[in-house]
Design a protein around this motif. Structure first.
Motif, PDB file in Angstrom:
ATOM      1  N   GLY A 151     -15.368 -87.327 -43.516  1.00 57.95           N
ATOM      2  CA  GLY A 151     -14.014 -86.850 -43.296  1.00 57.95           C
ATOM      3  C   GLY A 151     -13.008 -87.587 -44.153  1.00 57.95           C
ATOM      4  N   VAL A 152     -13.258 -88.866 -44.382  1.00 60.25           N
ATOM      5  CA  VAL A 152     -12.355 -89.659 -45.217  1.00 60.25           C
ATOM      6  C   VAL A 152     -12.321 -89.087 -46.631  1.00 60.25           C
ATOM      7  CG1 VAL A 152     -11.964 -91.941 -46.230  1.00 60.25           C
ATOM      8  CG2 VAL A 152     -12.677 -91.744 -43.843  1.00 60.25           C
ATOM      9  N   ARG A 153     -13.443 -88.662 -47.118  1.00 62.70           N
ATOM     10  CA  ARG A 153     -13.509 -88.081 -48.472  1.00 62.70           C
ATOM     11  C   ARG A 153     -12.677 -86.799 -48.555  1.00 62.70           C
ATOM     12  NH1 ARG A 153     -17.998 -85.301 -51.620  1.00 62.70           N
ATOM     13  NH2 ARG A 153     -17.449 -85.766 -53.760  1.00 62.70           N
ATOM     14  N   LEU A 154     -12.740 -85.966 -47.518  1.00 67.83           N
ATOM     15  CA  LEU A 154     -11.935 -84.750 -47.490  1.00 67.83           C
ATOM     16  C   LEU A 154     -10.447 -85.088 -47.416  1.00 67.83           C
ATOM     17  CD1 LEU A 154     -14.053 -82.552 -45.027  1.00 67.83           C
ATOM     18  CD2 LEU A 154     -13.975 -82.390 -47.523  1.00 67.83           C
ATOM     19  N   GLN A 155     -10.101 -86.066 -46.594  1.00 68.53           N
ATOM     20  CA  GLN A 155      -8.707 -86.498 -46.481  1.00 68.53           C
ATOM     21  C   GLN A 155      -8.209 -87.069 -47.805  1.00 68.53           C
ATOM     22  OE1 GLN A 155      -6.773 -85.651 -44.270  1.00 68.53           O
ATOM     23  NE2 GLN A 155      -7.278 -86.309 -42.210  1.00 68.53           N
ATOM     24  N   TYR A 156      -9.054 -87.868 -48.451  1.00 69.98           N
ATOM     25  CA  TYR A 156      -8.684 -88.470 -49.734  1.00 69.98           C
ATOM     26  C   TYR A 156      -8.414 -87.386 -50.776  1.00 69.98           C
ATOM     27  CZ  TYR A 156      -8.870 -91.178 -54.016  1.00 69.98           C
ATOM     28  OH  TYR A 156      -8.561 -91.730 -55.239  1.00 69.98           O
ATOM     29  N   LEU A 157      -9.264 -86.364 -50.812  1.00 71.90           N
ATOM     30  CA  LEU A 157      -9.058 -85.273 -51.762  1.00 71.90           C
ATOM     31  C   LEU A 157      -7.735 -84.565 -51.475  1.00 71.90           C
ATOM     32  CD1 LEU A 157      -9.892 -83.408 -54.077  1.00 71.90           C
ATOM     33  CD2 LEU A 157     -11.122 -82.024 -52.374  1.00 71.90           C
ATOM     34  N   HIS A 158      -7.445 -84.317 -50.208  1.00 72.18           N
ATOM     35  CA  HIS A 158      -6.187 -83.647 -49.866  1.00 72.18           C
ATOM     36  C   HIS A 158      -4.998 -84.488 -50.338  1.00 72.18           C
ATOM     37  CE1 HIS A 158      -2.863 -82.070 -47.466  1.00 72.18           C
ATOM     38  NE2 HIS A 158      -3.525 -80.927 -47.538  1.00 72.18           N
ATOM     39  N   ALA A 159      -5.039 -85.780 -50.087  1.00 73.70           N
ATOM     40  CA  ALA A 159      -3.959 -86.670 -50.520  1.00 73.70           C
ATOM     41  C   ALA A 159      -3.858 -86.701 -52.044  1.00 73.70           C
ATOM     42  CB  ALA A 159      -4.183 -88.071 -49.966  1.00 73.70           C
ATOM     43  N   ARG A 160      -4.986 -86.703 -52.703  1.00 72.11           N
ATOM     44  CA  ARG A 160      -5.007 -86.719 -54.169  1.00 72.11           C
ATOM     45  C   ARG A 160      -4.412 -85.435 -54.747  1.00 72.11           C
ATOM     46  NH1 ARG A 160     -10.458 -87.500 -57.760  1.00 72.11           N
ATOM     47  NH2 ARG A 160      -9.415 -87.866 -59.746  1.00 72.11           N
ATOM     48  N   LEU A 166      -3.839 -85.223 -44.517  1.00 73.36           N
ATOM     49  CA  LEU A 166      -2.921 -86.301 -44.895  1.00 73.36           C
ATOM     50  C   LEU A 166      -2.415 -86.079 -46.318  1.00 73.36           C
ATOM     51  CD1 LEU A 166      -4.879 -89.403 -43.549  1.00 73.36           C
ATOM     52  CD2 LEU A 166      -3.053 -88.119 -42.415  1.00 73.36           C
ATOM     53  N   ASP A 167      -1.127 -86.334 -46.511  1.00 77.14           N
ATOM     54  CA  ASP A 167      -0.550 -86.258 -47.856  1.00 77.14           C
ATOM     55  C   ASP A 167      -0.629 -87.594 -48.568  1.00 77.14           C
ATOM     56  OD1 ASP A 167       0.040 -83.604 -47.427  1.00 77.14           O
ATOM     57  OD2 ASP A 167       2.127 -83.969 -46.873  1.00 77.14           O
ATOM     58  N   ARG A 168      -0.791 -88.655 -47.830  1.00 78.10           N
ATOM     59  CA  ARG A 168      -0.891 -90.003 -48.403  1.00 78.10           C
ATOM     60  C   ARG A 168      -1.961 -90.793 -47.653  1.00 78.10           C
ATOM     61  NH1 ARG A 168       2.673 -88.731 -51.500  1.00 78.10           N
ATOM     62  NH2 ARG A 168       4.906 -88.800 -51.446  1.00 78.10           N
ATOM     63  N   MET A 169      -2.644 -91.665 -48.388  1.00 80.11           N
ATOM     64  CA  MET A 169      -3.642 -92.545 -47.755  1.00 80.11           C
ATOM     65  C   MET A 169      -3.401 -93.965 -48.210  1.00 80.11           C
ATOM     66  SD  MET A 169      -7.195 -90.453 -47.642  1.00 80.11           S
ATOM     67  CE  MET A 169      -8.013 -91.558 -46.531  1.00 80.11           C
TER      68      MET A 169
END
Length: 128
Positions: free
Chosen positions: A10-19, A125-128
């Motif tokens: 899930g962190v990888r998906l969140q990171y991509l969204h933020a990126r 998330l827009d930012r991590m």
């Protein structure tokens, strides 16, 4: 392991969204939903466009089979294909028509990723 950004997490998906959010915010190109996409002829772009086009069928299949893992598998593949495009398709500093087409491709990827995350109960998330 739960907070790892390597592998299918899930962190990888969140990171991509933020990126993706950061890219679209900082690329110095206005989003044009009517951009000419003929310059998206690279193999990674074609694969991503095809995958994006499967989204409605994925939603239908997940609903009919009562199986959210169909959405999750789709999102991980979306993540892999989008990351390949990140390596090959720069937006900032490109000719304006090419930059707009690429920004639109990344916008579509972000939009579907966001929808998918919301459907499985994860706040994008827009930012991590």
């Amino acid at each position: 392991m739960a907070l790892s950004n390597k592998g299918d997490t899930g962190v990888r998906l969140q990171y991509l969204h933020a990126r993706l959010h950061s890219l679209l915010e900082n690329c110095q190109v206005d989003l044009d939903l009517e951009a000419n996409t003929q310059s998206l002829h690279q193999e990674c772009a074609i694969q991503l466009v095809i995958h994006l086009g499967l989204w409605e069928q994925i939603l239908k299949d997940s609903y009919e089979e009562l199986e959210p893992s169909i959405i999750v598998r789709y999102l991980f593949k979306l993540c892999n294909l989008t990351n390949k495009c990140f390596k090959e398709l720069t937006v900032k500093g490109e000719q304006i028509e090419k930059a707009r087409a690429r920004a639109l491709l990344f916008y579509c990827s972000k939009k579907i990723l966001s929808e998918g995350l919301c459907l499985i109960g994860v706040k994008p998330l827009d930012r991590m």
